[in-house]
Design an enzyme around this catalytic site. Structure first.
Site, PDB file in Angstrom:
ATOM      1  N   THR A 319       0.796  -1.136   0.080  1.00 16.97           N
ATOM      2  CA  THR A 319       0.055  -0.074   0.064  1.00 16.97           C
ATOM      3  C   THR A 319       0.826   1.243   0.077  1.00 16.97           C
ATOM      4  O   THR A 319       1.882   1.340   0.620  1.00 16.97           O
ATOM      5  CB  THR A 319      -1.034  -0.177   1.076  1.00 16.97           C
ATOM      6  N   HIS A 371       2.629 -11.747  13.939  1.00 20.22           N
ATOM      7  CA  HIS A 371       3.638 -12.393  14.851  1.00 20.22           C
ATOM      8  C   HIS A 371       3.549 -14.004  15.019  1.00 20.22           C
ATOM      9  O   HIS A 371       4.205 -14.494  15.728  1.00 20.22           O
ATOM     10  CB  HIS A 371       3.754 -11.664  16.205  1.00 20.22           C
TER      11      HIS A 371
END
Length: 400
Positions: A319, A371
């Site tokens: 983006t 994560h």
């Protein structure tokens, strides 16, 4: 009269909102001429006429919802004539009932399945218990998604009347479009279902800007498209993903699914919000092919002509908030993807080079990652690799 039905407009989409009717009742149309806009939670599409004719009656008005397969209008074909009745086919002979083993018969009875629906693999075509279980599993896989009842739009409460002594203090209530609702759902899902962290770095854009200045005109003359920044970043991301495969993966049930292909989503402005069309097999595309596809996506996003299938899938997203002037940000993940790279505005800043303070065109880079799959070491290594590649674009050609 023939019905105009809502077509299948993409995986998992069972309902659409009727947008603007492009023809009025009584107006004629040509084959493939757009008749109405269909608004989904992914894109706005135009539904073309299946033949030439006249729009006889509109069954679903703008703002109403309709299920896939539901009739939204009645069409009259141009020069339509009554079709001759088809002769009824002769009745097929009654099939012989296959032999069913006792264990299979019990499963058939519990599932409410006729023995004639199951192919037997036993001796002499006998139906075994395993045959019935296989048939039920296959039927479950092929079953269409359950239709949902049409959603009645929730009424929008009228705004409070402004005080008589301050009539300018007015508010306007506008219902959320399907696309805005979907964006809201996905943003909340990204926050609630991922362990998202973001790491930052910066890249010196001197080499790419110099390359564009030197060869940009020749590139556009040869390929018919401008040489932008995005093609360099797509190439850099693909190369980094090959080296750090954890960022080209997703969690599927209790397993990590590593993708060995590279479908890169590129966020573009789509009027109501950002949409993310996907560059399929980006590792096989040239710089010119990447730039052409992105330019095409951006144009069709503005005119609401992106197809739902172009917005599906993707293994990683890029983006570019820099086109709106953003200097830095924390991009949100696009689940089930586990990585998204945020580009930002290029700004001339003083930096240290070989003991000297010099001015360089710098860009902050941000990598958000899940994560649960990606450790900090992999995330930082990935972002440093992207930085190295865009700071020295010759590496992209040599893949070093």
């Amino acid at each position: 009269m023939q019905e105009l039905n809502v077509p299948s407009v993409g995986e998992s989409i069972v309902e659409v909102e009727i947008g603007a009717w492009l023809k009025k009742e009584g107006e004629s149309f040509a084959q493939d001429e757009p008749l109405v806009e269909l608004i989904t939670d992914k894109a706005t599409l135009e539904l073309p006429a299946p033949f030439a004719g006249t729009l006889a009656k509109i069954l679903k008005r703008t703002g109403e919802t309709a299920r896939v397969g539901e009739a939204i209008a009645l069409l009259e074909a141009q020069g339509a004539v009554a079709a001759a009745p088809k002769p009824e086919p002769a009745p097929a002979p009654e099939p012989q009932e296959p032999l069913v083993m006792p264990a299979a018969e019990r499963v058939l009875r519990e599932a409410g399945v006729s023995p004639g629906e199951v192919a037997g693999t036993g001796l002499g075509g006998r139906i075994l218990k395993e045959d019935v279980e296989r048939h039920l599993e296959e039927r479950a896989r092929q079953a269409p998604p359950q239709a949902v009842p049409p959603r009645t739009p929730e009424p929008v409460p009228p705004p409070a009347q402004p005080p008589a002594d301050r009539p300018w203090r007015v508010s306007e209530a506008v219902p959320l479009s399907p696309l805005r609702r979907r964006i809201a759902e996905r943003l909340l899902m990204a926050r609630q279902t991922t362990a998202m962290l973001t790491t930052f770095n910066e890249a010196d854009m001197s080499a790419i800007l110099a390359l564009r200045k030197e060869l940009g005109e020749a590139f556009q003359k040869k390929h018919g498209v401008k040489l932008g920044l995005m093609s360099f970043f797509v190439k850099a991301v693909v190369q980094a993903l090959k080296e750090i495969p954890e960022l080209n993966a997703e969690i599927r049930d209790n397993a990590i699914l590593y993708h060995r292909y590279y479908d890169i989503g590129v966020a573009v402005g789509g009027g109501e919000g950002l949409v993310v069309p996907v560059l399929r097999d980006a590792d096989r595309l040239s710089f010119a092919e990447i730039e052409r596809q992105i330019a095409d996506f951006a144009e069709r996003a503005r005119t609401r002509k992106l197809k739902p299938e172009e917005l599906m899938g993707g293994t990683f997203t890029i983006t570019n908030g820099g086109v709106y002037g953003s200097l830095n940000s924390t991009p949100l993940l696009n689940p089930p993807q586990v990585g998204i790279l945020g580009m930002h505005a290029i700004q001339e800043r003083p930096v240290a080079r070989e003991g000297q303070v010099v001015i360089r065109p710098m860009m902050y880079l941000a990598l958000s990652y899940d994560h649960r799959i990606v450790d900090g070491r992999e995330a930082v290594t990935f972002l440093r690799r992207v930085k190295e590649l865009v700071e020295n674009p010759v590496r992209l050609l040599l893949e070093v």
